[in-house]
Structure formats: C-alpha cells, structure tokens
Design a protein around this motif. Structure first.
Motif, PDB file in Angstrom:
ATOM      1  N   ALA A   1     -40.433 -23.544 -30.425  1.00 24.45           N
ATOM      2  CA  ALA A   1     -40.526 -23.925 -31.832  1.00 24.45           C
ATOM      3  C   ALA A   1     -41.603 -23.059 -32.484  1.00 24.45           C
ATOM      4  CB  ALA A   1     -40.876 -25.410 -31.960  1.00 24.45           C
ATOM      5  N   ALA A   2     -41.776 -23.239 -33.782  1.00 25.67           N
ATOM      6  CA  ALA A   2     -42.722 -22.391 -34.520  1.00 25.67           C
ATOM      7  C   ALA A   2     -44.166 -22.620 -34.075  1.00 25.67           C
ATOM      8  CB  ALA A   2     -42.582 -22.636 -36.015  1.00 25.67           C
ATOM      9  N   SER A   3     -44.557 -23.875 -33.929  1.00 24.17           N
ATOM     10  CA  SER A   3     -45.957 -24.144 -33.576  1.00 24.17           C
ATOM     11  C   SER A   3     -46.097 -25.453 -32.825  1.00 24.17           C
ATOM     12  CB  SER A   3     -46.831 -24.160 -34.835  1.00 24.17           C
ATOM     13  OG  SER A   3     -46.308 -25.076 -35.785  1.00 24.17           O
ATOM     14  N   PRO A   4     -45.565 -25.548 -31.621  1.00 25.98           N
ATOM     15  CA  PRO A   4     -45.747 -26.773 -30.827  1.00 25.98           C
ATOM     16  C   PRO A   4     -47.219 -26.957 -30.462  1.00 25.98           C
ATOM     17  CG  PRO A   4     -44.836 -25.030 -29.456  1.00 25.98           C
ATOM     18  CD  PRO A   4     -44.827 -24.513 -30.867  1.00 25.98           C
ATOM     19  N   ALA A   5     -47.671 -28.191 -30.475  1.00 28.06           N
ATOM     20  CA  ALA A   5     -49.089 -28.427 -30.206  1.00 28.06           C
ATOM     21  C   ALA A   5     -49.318 -29.862 -29.790  1.00 28.06           C
ATOM     22  CB  ALA A   5     -49.922 -28.113 -31.455  1.00 28.06           C
ATOM     23  N   LEU A   6     -50.386 -30.057 -29.044  1.00 22.49           N
ATOM     24  CA  LEU A   6     -50.862 -31.415 -28.773  1.00 22.49           C
ATOM     25  C   LEU A   6     -52.267 -31.536 -29.348  1.00 22.49           C
ATOM     26  CD1 LEU A   6     -53.107 -31.759 -26.203  1.00 22.49           C
ATOM     27  CD2 LEU A   6     -51.129 -31.023 -24.905  1.00 22.49           C
TER      28      LEU A   6
ATOM     29  N   VAL B   1     -53.469 -39.209 -28.621  1.00 22.23           N
ATOM     30  CA  VAL B   1     -52.933 -37.860 -28.451  1.00 22.23           C
ATOM     31  C   VAL B   1     -51.639 -37.766 -29.248  1.00 22.23           C
ATOM     32  CG1 VAL B   1     -52.011 -36.169 -26.840  1.00 22.23           C
ATOM     33  CG2 VAL B   1     -53.963 -37.571 -26.179  1.00 22.23           C
ATOM     34  N   THR B   2     -51.571 -36.771 -30.128  1.00 24.10           N
ATOM     35  CA  THR B   2     -50.374 -36.549 -30.936  1.00 24.10           C
ATOM     36  C   THR B   2     -49.629 -35.354 -30.370  1.00 24.10           C
ATOM     37  OG1 THR B   2     -51.499 -37.365 -32.908  1.00 24.10           O
ATOM     38  CG2 THR B   2     -49.518 -36.047 -33.250  1.00 24.10           C
ATOM     39  N   LEU B   3     -48.346 -35.553 -30.088  1.00 25.01           N
ATOM     40  CA  LEU B   3     -47.520 -34.484 -29.534  1.00 25.01           C
ATOM     41  C   LEU B   3     -46.555 -33.999 -30.609  1.00 25.01           C
ATOM     42  CD1 LEU B   3     -46.686 -36.027 -26.030  1.00 25.01           C
ATOM     43  CD2 LEU B   3     -48.561 -34.495 -26.658  1.00 25.01           C
TER      44      LEU B   3
ATOM     45  N   ILE C   1     -53.813 -31.490  -8.103  1.00 22.97           N
ATOM     46  CA  ILE C   1     -53.669 -30.107  -7.640  1.00 22.97           C
ATOM     47  C   ILE C   1     -55.058 -29.559  -7.376  1.00 22.97           C
ATOM     48  CG2 ILE C   1     -52.824 -27.796  -8.199  1.00 22.97           C
ATOM     49  CD1 ILE C   1     -50.823 -29.101 -10.120  1.00 22.97           C
ATOM     50  N   ASP C   2     -55.282 -29.106  -6.152  1.00 30.58           N
ATOM     51  CA  ASP C   2     -56.607 -28.600  -5.763  1.00 30.58           C
ATOM     52  C   ASP C   2     -57.705 -29.608  -6.083  1.00 30.58           C
ATOM     53  OD1 ASP C   2     -55.468 -26.270  -4.874  1.00 30.58           O
ATOM     54  OD2 ASP C   2     -55.954 -25.101  -6.659  1.00 30.58           O
ATOM     55  N   GLY C   3     -57.404 -30.878  -5.914  1.00 26.95           N
ATOM     56  CA  GLY C   3     -58.393 -31.912  -6.140  1.00 26.95           C
ATOM     57  C   GLY C   3     -58.568 -32.323  -7.586  1.00 26.95           C
ATOM     58  N   LEU C   4     -57.773 -31.751  -8.502  1.00 26.84           N
ATOM     59  CA  LEU C   4     -57.883 -32.077  -9.928  1.00 26.84           C
ATOM     60  C   LEU C   4     -56.690 -32.904 -10.375  1.00 26.84           C
ATOM     61  CD1 LEU C   4     -58.936 -28.603 -11.368  1.00 26.84           C
ATOM     62  CD2 LEU C   4     -60.435 -30.499 -10.722  1.00 26.84           C
ATOM     63  N   ALA C   5     -56.931 -33.935 -11.162  1.00 29.11           N
ATOM     64  CA  ALA C   5     -55.854 -34.729 -11.754  1.00 29.11           C
ATOM     65  C   ALA C   5     -55.388 -34.017 -13.018  1.00 29.11           C
ATOM     66  CB  ALA C   5     -56.351 -36.126 -12.082  1.00 29.11           C
ATOM     67  N   LEU C   6     -54.118 -33.592 -13.012  1.00 26.30           N
ATOM     68  CA  LEU C   6     -53.576 -32.825 -14.124  1.00 26.30           C
ATOM     69  C   LEU C   6     -52.256 -33.424 -14.592  1.00 26.30           C
ATOM     70  CD1 LEU C   6     -54.150 -29.209 -12.709  1.00 26.30           C
ATOM     71  CD2 LEU C   6     -55.578 -30.414 -14.367  1.00 26.30           C
ATOM     72  N   GLN C   7     -51.976 -33.326 -15.875  1.00 32.95           N
ATOM     73  CA  GLN C   7     -50.738 -33.804 -16.470  1.00 32.95           C
ATOM     74  C   GLN C   7     -49.945 -32.623 -17.018  1.00 32.95           C
ATOM     75  OE1 GLN C   7     -49.251 -37.041 -16.961  1.00 32.95           O
ATOM     76  NE2 GLN C   7     -47.606 -35.627 -17.513  1.00 32.95           N
ATOM     77  N   ARG C   8     -48.649 -32.606 -16.706  1.00 34.20           N
ATOM     78  CA  ARG C   8     -47.783 -31.534 -17.210  1.00 34.20           C
ATOM     79  C   ARG C   8     -47.394 -31.810 -18.655  1.00 34.20           C
ATOM     80  NH1 ARG C   8     -45.286 -28.504 -12.996  1.00 34.20           N
ATOM     81  NH2 ARG C   8     -43.549 -28.008 -14.382  1.00 34.20           N
ATOM     82  N   TYR C   9     -47.485 -30.791 -19.482  1.00 35.36           N
ATOM     83  CA  TYR C   9     -47.029 -30.850 -20.877  1.00 35.36           C
ATOM     84  C   TYR C   9     -46.137 -29.629 -21.124  1.00 35.36           C
ATOM     85  CZ  TYR C   9     -50.658 -34.349 -21.881  1.00 35.36           C
ATOM     86  OH  TYR C   9     -51.445 -35.476 -21.892  1.00 35.36           O
ATOM     87  N   THR C  10     -44.964 -29.860 -21.685  1.00 38.11           N
ATOM     88  CA  THR C  10     -44.061 -28.756 -21.998  1.00 38.11           C
ATOM     89  C   THR C  10     -44.030 -28.523 -23.498  1.00 38.11           C
ATOM     90  OG1 THR C  10     -42.684 -29.121 -20.039  1.00 38.11           O
ATOM     91  CG2 THR C  10     -41.693 -27.906 -21.876  1.00 38.11           C
TER      92      THR C  10
END
Length: 705
Positions: free
Chosen positions: A61-66, A34-36, A48-57
């Motif tokens: 910026a012009a075009s932040p992306a993962l 994974v490239t951040l 959350i609600d039974g789902l494994a989730l990861q926070r990404y901020t």
C-alpha cells in the motif's frame, strides 16, 4: 546469540548508569494503544534468540504503518527497538516520533538488513553524519561487543526528548507484503551510541575497518608487493601508439586545421577538439590527479582511527592544519570536525612504498598509468607538475576570488554568486586570469581554461529557475546587481505603479523595491511580465559574467580555449550566454548517460561543442562509505556504466570529451573541503588500482580514442 536484555542498562553499549531513567512499551505484548494502518499481526508472539517478538506484516500500500501511543510520555534521549527483518532482502523502515506539541516531530529512515534480531537505535534529536565530519555514515548494523546494533545516523526534525507521545513505524510504498518482527521499545537516558558507531572505523592505511575487498592491504610488505606487481605489469604493457600524434590526436580524421594551439572545429556535421598539429582529439580526462587528496581531519575524533602514526619524526610531514569553518558555503554548513589537524593517508602510503622520493615516483608512475589506461587529458585540480611533464594535455582553472559583492540564488552550495556588476569583480577576474595564465599562455599542451566551478545559477526546488532574479531583488541597497536590475525595471516601466500592476503586487514607490529583503513575486500565468522580466535579467546577469571572464582571458592569453564554467545547475539564459562567449560549454553531468544531464536540443540550436567536465559511478563495497552522486549496485557494475556513458558521449556530434571525477577515492572519514567520502576513484587510498574497473575503463577508452 545471547539474549539482549533491554529492560535494563546496556552497559558498554550506552555508557549509562544503573539508575538511568527509562520507560518502555512492548510491541510483542502491547498494553499501550497500537493503531494498525494496512498492517496486521501474524500469530502469537514468539521467542527468537531469547527475545519475545511479534510478527507484523505491512501490506502492499502507499504508506502502511503501525502507531503506538504510550500511556505515559517516554522520556530519554535515545529510543531502542528490538526488531527483526523476516524478509530475505533489506527493508526500508521509517520511524516518526511525535512530541507533545504538533510542531515537534522527528523522522528517521533506516535499511533493515535480513538476518537475526538486532537493536535499532534512534537518537531523539536531529543528527547526521555531518556532525561526525563526513557526509555518509559507516555501514550498519555494527557489532558492539557481539551484538548487532543498527543506528539511525540521520534524524531530521525537532523534539523535546522528554515529551515523546507517539511512535510510528512505517514501510514506504512496498510493492509486496513485508514482514517485520518487533519487541520492546525503550527510551533510555544517557546514551553515547553515536560515538560507538564511529569508533575504530579507519585503519593505519586509511582503509575502512568494517569490510574486506580484493585490494585491501594488511601490512607494509603487502603494500609494497602490490605496487611492485602493478608496476612490472605496466612496464611490460607499454606500447607507444602508432595512430596518434604527440598530443594524443587521431590521425584518421581529415580536413582539420593545424593552428599550433588546441582549438575547436566543426567538420562533416560534428564538433571536434583539434590538437595543435591539426588532428581530432576526443578529450578523455581525469579530475583531481593529485597526491594531496587523502587528507582528512583527525583532531577531536582520534577515536575513529586505529594506528595513527606519531606526529613527530618521519611522519610529521604528513600532518598539517587547516580551517574550513566557512559560513558562506552550503557544502560545509553544519559540518563538525571541520578544522584543526589533519593526516594525509594517501601520501603516507606513497611514502611507505617509495620513501623520501615518493612524490617524484608517484608523478612518473601516475602519468604511465593514465596513458596506459587510455586517458589523454589531465582534468581540473590536477598537480601542475604533471602538466609540465608534457606527456598529457591539460586544463587549468581560473579561481576568481576577492571582496566583491555577491548574490544569493537560494542554492549557494559552494557559496553565493559573484556580482558581475561590481567593478571589484572585474578587477578580481583580471587578476585571477593573469595569475592562471602567467606560466602557460605559450604552452601548446594546454587545452584551455575553466572559470570557477558549479556556480549557483539557479536555486533549489520548483521555483529555483528564478532564484537568481529573486535573490538579486532581495539583496541590500548597496548591491550593484540589485541597482542594475532596478534601473532596467525603471527604464521599462517608468512608474512603480505600472510595474506593480504588471507583477500583480502593490508598489507605490521605487524605494520599496530598493529595500533590503524585498520579497519578489513568483511568476504565474496571470502575470506573464514577471517571468519575462526575470528572464531578461538572467540573460543580462549571465552575459555580464561570461563577457567579463572571456575578455580577461583574451586579453591575457589569446591562444587558448575558454572551456566554460562547469555547470552543475543552470538556466537557459546562463547556458546561452556561456555559448556566446565560451569556446566550449562544460557541464558536470551526474546521470546514467551524458544526454540526461543537459539540454541537448538547446545545445544543438546554439551549435556549440560540449565537454562533460565531471561524471562518475560509485559503489560502497571498496571502503569509503558513500556511493558518489551516481551509484551502481557494486564494483562490478562500475565498468559497464563507464563504458555506456563514454559510448553515448562519443556518438554525440556535440560532445568533444568527458572527464572522470576523480582519480583517487575520497577519504573514509571525509575530505577536508566538505566531508565527501565516496568510492569513486580509479585507485584506492593505498594507491592500488581497482583492477576490474580499470580494465573496463582501459578497453572503453581504447575504443574511442
């Protein structure tokens, strides 16, 4: 909420089989690279609600992306992403899917609403609401058996779904950090989600099922009661105006001439439209005041409708068939469900209220409404029977059609440009004007004629200014316009080599220029002759068109105004030619203010009156999914937007009127012509007015008439 198990088949949601092939990556516990890019992880994964989730901020910026690169190709025809928007507002998310080859790529953009986790679904093929017969998709997310599903209804590009190599999730140019949570991303084979997203979206009255608003109807009794209440209030409010002549002209403007016909006159530095009795008339009109605007195709997509009535018996009159599979119009290109059986929801609702006499009742009631709401003109495409009642002045459209040649300008949304150098166009124009004027040439209530509508005088993009000139030279050898253009160039340059030198191209014979598909150069600073020659041609083309129409109008009807061609796109040459031959130059203006939709300085220099022949403001909180060409945030803002536009028009000494588009909301599933499905009406599909908006319109009109 129950846990959504995305590691297996989604059952009714996808319609897949237990052995459907699928692969996945998990952004909550990524194994794949994974490239951040201007994105950072926040803390450990959470459930959350039974789902494994990861926070990404996503940073400001012009075009932040993962970007995730799966170790093996993801194979399937649909991507499903566990995602949650952690912000208190909607966040725009872009999804870019790359394939094995550099030229294979898909792009989608969705609005992630705030709230609990949901399933984001991206078809791995190009798609859009047009493939479902409408221009704007139903609101998302939709509820599928208790689970929120957000479908990317528009996907652009081309990709072999068996060879997904990269997935890029981005937030375009956020002004502040935006936090999203991601979980499992899966590619699944055998999906049928698009159908689920569009299933059951329209009720028996033609209303959208996935929403509520004050005017929404739930029974025939409620429909009849709403109409009775409105008619009673309208009857009590009837007061004949004392400060107007019989045509709606103002009595407080002096020094205007009475000719017995509507005409234009400039007095005290201001242009006026003048009634036959000689009084100032600011045209406040409404387009498409007709009872047939509720038709939408149902054949092949019956799954979208709940409660369609039977095709026989009393409801048979509200069914019909049509075919809109034109290949010439860009407006309908790529539109599915564009032929076959349709149902007229609006007319059916009128029948529910007034029975067999519904059409006559509608005509009387509609004229009462328009007068009470302060309108004084029936705009384009309105029911001719309303005009014959002689309660409101009206306009008429000249629809020129025939087998004459045409020219592509590069836009061609409503079709290619008519070739005014073709003698068959002159004949078709004369026939169209004769037909349009036959029963109205002696009617003083007629304002005048529009010719065609939104012709493609310019192309799209930065080079669109020259689209008609370049399109003329790209035409085939038999094109009359092309031959006329080449004749002009031969007269000016004599030798092809001289033209080639002036244009900076190699040209050794006139036959090369005459070839079908000739690629005419774009103007540039080094070769100013290109732009000069194109401008000269655009002037000649526009002059030929408007002169032909004007001469036909004057020949068949010397009394009434030529109201122009309802420009949507234009060139200075086309506007100048229109001003030369027309009594009024009409613009369809989709902007916040009328002055932002046409060149006001040019019109002052040309010294011709201007009519705004279309404008509107729409929202998406009253049923139809689209917000129109110019949108506001919600229904409450439509009235103030109308008032601002009208006040700016009335204050402009060049403008002699404005016409709202349109009387009735467009059908939820799209009108027959091109699938437009926006909330831009004064009344809804049940013929109930949008009260707050109509009140604001009435007050704004009262101040200007």
């Amino acid at each position: 909420m129950k846990r959504i198990v995305l590691a297996g088949c989604l059952g009714l949601l996808c319609g897949c089989h237990a052995d459907a092939s699928m692969t996945s990556v998990d952004l909550a516990a990524p194994v794949a690279p994974v490239t951040l890019q201007q994105v950072h992880r926040d803390g450990a994964p959470q459930v959350i609600d039974g789902l494994a989730l990861q926070r990404y901020t996503f940073e400001a910026a012009a075009s932040p992306a993962l970007t995730v690169t799966p170790p093996n190709a993801l194979t399937g025809d649909t991507l499903q992403v566990q995602v949650q928007n952690a912000m208190p507002w909607a966040v725009t998310l872009t999804i870019d899917v790359g394939g094995a080859n550099p030229d294979q790529h898909l792009h989608a953009q969705v609005g992630l609403p705030a709230g609990p986790p949901q399933t984001l679904v991206i078809p791995l093929r190009a798609t859009s609401p047009r493939q479902m017969g409408m221009q704007v998709a139903p609101p998302m997310p939709f509820d599928d058996h208790g689970r929120p599903v957000l479908l990317a209804t528009t996907v652009e590009g081309r990709l072999d779904p068996r060879t997904v190599r990269t997935l890029r999730f981005g937030v375009p140019a956020p002004q502040a950090p935006q936090t999203l949570l991601f979980g499992r991303v899966e590619a699944v084979a055998g999906q049928a989600l698009q159908r689920a997203a569009y299933t059951g979206i329209v009720d028996r009255y033609g209303q959208a099922t996935r929403g509520q608003w004050p005017q929404k109807i739930d029974s025939d009794a409620a429909l009849r009661a709403a109409h009775a209440s409105e008619r009673s209030a309208l009857e009590k409010a009837k007061t004949p105006p004392e400060d107007q002549d019989e045509y709606g002209g103002r009595l407080d403007v002096q020094n205007l001439t009475a000719t017995g016909w509507f005409h234009t006159q400039k007095a005290n530095g201001r242009w006026h439209m003048v009634t036959p009795a000689g009084h100032a008339f600011f045209s406040l009109g409404v387009n498409a005041v007709a009872a047939d605007g509720g038709r939408s195709y149902v054949e092949g997509r019956e799954f979208m409708f709940t409660g369609l009535p039977p095709q026989d018996g009393e409801w048979a009159a509200f069914y019909g068939t049509d075919d809109n599979r034109s290949t010439e119009r860009g407006a309908s290109r790529g539109m599915a469900f564009n032929h076959g059986r349709w149902f007229d929801f609006y007319a059916a609702n009128l029948y529910r209220v007034d029975g067999d006499g519904w059409l006559g009742a509608w005509r009387t009631h509609t004229l009462d409404r328009l007068l009470a709401w302060g309108f004084n003109t029936l705009g384009n495409w309105s029911d001719p029977a309303l005009a014959r009642a002689h309660r409101l002045p009206y306009t008429r459209s000249i629809n020129i059609a025939g087998t004459y040649a045409n020219v592509a300008s590069g836009l061609d949304y409503w079709g290619r440009m008519p070739d005014p150098f073709d003698p068959r166009f002159v004949q078709a124009t004369d026939a169209a004007v004769a037909k349009a004027s036959a029963d109205v040439r002696d009617d003083p209530w007629l304002l005048g004629y529009f010719a065609d509508n939104e012709l493609a005088w310019a192309g799209a993009g930065p080079e669109g200014r020259w689209g008609l000139a370049r399109g003329t030279l790209a035409g085939d050898t038999a094109s009359p316009a092309k031959q006329a253009f080449i004749a002009d160039l031969r007269k000016k340059y004599v030798a092809p080599e001289t033209l080639g030198a002036a244009w900076g191209i190699a040209l050794t014979s006139w036959s090369a220029l005459n070839a079908t598909g000739f690629a005419a150069p774009s103007p540039d600073a080094a070769h100013p002759a290109i732009a000069d020659d194109y401008r000269a041609w655009l002037r000649r083309y526009a002059d030929a068109y408007f002169r032909t129409v004007a001469e036909a109008i004057h020949r068949h009807d010397p009394h009434h105004l030529f109201l122009g061609g309802r420009f949507a796109v234009n060139t200075p040459e086309a506007v100048a030619a229109c001003a030369r031959y027309c009594d009024v130059v009409s613009f369809n203006v989709y902007a916040d203010l009328p002055q932002h939709g046409f060149d006001t300085a040019a019109m002052r220099a040309l010294d011709k009156p201007v009519l705004i022949s279309e404008f509107h403001f729409g929202s998406d909180d009253r049923g139809p999914f689209g917000k129109g060409v110019v949108s506001v945030a919600n229904e409450a803002q439509r009235g103030p937007a109308y008032a601002r536009f009208l006040a700016a028009a009335a204050d402009d000494p060049q403008i002699v009127g404005v016409h709202w588009f349109q009387y009735l909301d467009q059908p939820v599933t799209g009108r027959l012509l091109d699938g437009e499905n926006s909330h831009v009406g004064l009344v809804g599909i049940t013929d109930i007015p949008f009260g707050g908006f109509v009140d604001a319109v009435r007050e704004a009109n009262r101040q200007q008439r």
